[in-house]
Structure formats: C-alpha cells, structure tokens
Design an enzyme around this catalytic site. Sequence first.
Site, PDB file in Angstrom:
ATOM      1  N   HIS A  38      34.586  39.221  42.783  1.00 20.56           N
ATOM      2  CA  HIS A  38      35.603  38.175  43.425  1.00 20.56           C
ATOM      3  C   HIS A  38      35.437  38.096  44.845  1.00 20.56           C
ATOM      4  O   HIS A  38      36.020  37.163  45.775  1.00 20.56           O
ATOM      5  CB  HIS A  38      36.961  38.461  42.926  1.00 20.56           C
ATOM      6  CG  HIS A  38      37.763  36.949  42.296  1.00 20.56           C
ATOM      7  ND1 HIS A  38      36.914  35.895  42.125  1.00 20.56           N
ATOM      8  CD2 HIS A  38      39.136  36.638  42.518  1.00 20.56           C
ATOM      9  CE1 HIS A  38      37.901  34.816  41.811  1.00 20.56           C
ATOM     10  NE2 HIS A  38      39.258  35.342  41.913  1.00 20.56           N
ATOM     11  N   TYR A  91      45.089  36.216  49.997  1.00 21.57           N
ATOM     12  CA  TYR A  91      44.518  36.461  48.437  1.00 21.57           C
ATOM     13  C   TYR A  91      44.048  34.984  47.801  1.00 21.57           C
ATOM     14  O   TYR A  91      44.091  33.826  48.468  1.00 21.57           O
ATOM     15  CB  TYR A  91      45.613  36.855  47.534  1.00 21.57           C
ATOM     16  CG  TYR A  91      46.010  38.331  47.736  1.00 21.57           C
ATOM     17  CD1 TYR A  91      45.369  39.235  47.219  1.00 21.57           C
ATOM     18  CD2 TYR A  91      47.143  38.667  48.820  1.00 21.57           C
ATOM     19  CE1 TYR A  91      45.707  40.677  47.598  1.00 21.57           C
ATOM     20  CE2 TYR A  91      47.302  39.867  49.155  1.00 21.57           C
ATOM     21  CZ  TYR A  91      46.858  41.094  48.484  1.00 21.57           C
ATOM     22  OH  TYR A  91      46.977  42.282  48.701  1.00 21.57           O
ATOM     23  N   ASN A 107      40.097  29.288  40.997  1.00 22.05           N
ATOM     24  CA  ASN A 107      41.441  28.784  41.569  1.00 22.05           C
ATOM     25  C   ASN A 107      41.602  28.909  43.023  1.00 22.05           C
ATOM     26  O   ASN A 107      42.316  28.195  43.783  1.00 22.05           O
ATOM     27  CB  ASN A 107      42.399  29.778  41.119  1.00 22.05           C
ATOM     28  CG  ASN A 107      42.580  29.717  39.513  1.00 22.05           C
ATOM     29  OD1 ASN A 107      42.796  28.604  39.216  1.00 22.05           O
ATOM     30  ND2 ASN A 107      42.926  30.900  38.815  1.00 22.05           N
ATOM     31  N   TYR A 140      39.717  45.591  46.310  1.00 19.64           N
ATOM     32  CA  TYR A 140      39.188  44.592  46.048  1.00 19.64           C
ATOM     33  C   TYR A 140      37.593  44.805  46.612  1.00 19.64           C
ATOM     34  O   TYR A 140      36.967  43.935  46.119  1.00 19.64           O
ATOM     35  CB  TYR A 140      39.817  43.331  46.259  1.00 19.64           C
ATOM     36  CG  TYR A 140      41.209  43.107  45.688  1.00 19.64           C
ATOM     37  CD1 TYR A 140      41.157  42.805  44.118  1.00 19.64           C
ATOM     38  CD2 TYR A 140      42.242  43.369  46.257  1.00 19.64           C
ATOM     39  CE1 TYR A 140      42.218  42.731  43.728  1.00 19.64           C
ATOM     40  CE2 TYR A 140      43.577  43.156  45.867  1.00 19.64           C
ATOM     41  CZ  TYR A 140      43.453  42.901  44.151  1.00 19.64           C
ATOM     42  OH  TYR A 140      44.552  42.808  43.601  1.00 19.64           O
ATOM     43  N   ASN A 179      44.067  32.792  45.574  1.00 16.78           N
ATOM     44  CA  ASN A 179      44.392  31.533  45.055  1.00 16.78           C
ATOM     45  C   ASN A 179      45.047  30.970  46.159  1.00 16.78           C
ATOM     46  O   ASN A 179      45.400  29.878  45.654  1.00 16.78           O
ATOM     47  CB  ASN A 179      45.239  32.213  43.757  1.00 16.78           C
ATOM     48  CG  ASN A 179      44.386  32.666  42.686  1.00 16.78           C
ATOM     49  OD1 ASN A 179      43.201  32.689  42.501  1.00 16.78           O
ATOM     50  ND2 ASN A 179      45.097  33.178  41.636  1.00 16.78           N
TER      51      ASN A 179
END
Length: 192
Positions: A19, A64, A113, A14, A66
Amino acid sequence: MFIIAGLGNPTREYEGTRHNVGFDVIDRLAVRYNIDVDVKKHRALIGKGMIAGQKVILAKPQTYMNLSGESIRSILDYYKVDPETELIVIYDDISLDVGKLRIRAKGSAGGHNGIKNIIAHVGGPVFPRIKVGVGEKPPKYDLADYVLGHFSKAEQELMEEGYEDAVKAVEMIVSGDISGAMNEYNRKKKEE
C-alpha cells in the site's frame, strides 16, 4: 508547478508494504533530484525542487491512505494548482502485475479508497495518475492484509524496476509528454 503526490500510510509499520508504493516512488524521486521531503505542511511531508526544468512539490500525505484527499486538496489550494494538468498521483494497484505501470490522464477510483477520497476532494476523477502494480490478491486472502503485507524478495526485485519506470514516467509527464509516458509504460505489459 506540479504537485507529485505518492500515496501511503505514515509510521514505520507500513514501510515497504504494497500500500506504500506511492511513498516509495516519492522517496526515489527525492534522492534522484536531491529534494528533501521533510517539511510538515498541509497534513503531509513535502519537499520543493525541480524535475525536468519544472518546479515540483513532492508530497507524502500523512492522513492515512483513505483520507489522502484532505491533504492533497490543501496543497492544491495553497499553491493554486490545477489538478487536471499539474497534479500527479502515484499509488498501488492490485489489478496489475508486480512492478508494472499503468498511466492515465484521468479515470475512476477502481475501488481504491485513497483515490475515492481524492476524487471527492478535488471535484472529480480529472487528475493524471501512475498506478504501480503490486500483484493480484491471492484467493481467500483478506484485501487489507494483502495490501498491508510486504513483498517477497523476488517481488522486491520487480518492484525496483517498477519504481525506476515510475520515476521516468514522472519525468516525461512533467516535461509535458503524458501521451508518451502512457505509450511507453502502458505498452510494456502487452509486449511481455
């Protein structure tokens, strides 16, 4: 004391994605203020230091995206910090042009989220936040694929300016001038 939390996803896959811009801003703050963000506590990587004469905790939740609120709630409880005045959350926003900022003293999740989860865990949308623009999702793109994608070379150059602006905005907010930060960085988009 301020908790400055940048949102993102752990693990190498990531790194550098849209994000993870919250993590990227935390990394730049860490370098600028010589803060090692390498202690694993509260389901986050954290580092303690000083910014603009204020004690800060830089945090990169490792839950993570969310589930970011779980980690942030734990940090707030441990350090007895008021989210309305001593928490700053930095994250990506697809409704802003690449590298542009929008600063708010509070507000809704806007479909994000990670922010929804933080609002659920801190008891409301009452915390200051710095949204860093990553550009609008192209038509027919899957949202998850888009935000987990990487920036083009041209976008990366714009993001570097955005990261620098976000660092300066954090400095203003911890100095007690969130209104000034909003005036400075929310205004820039309108001028261009």
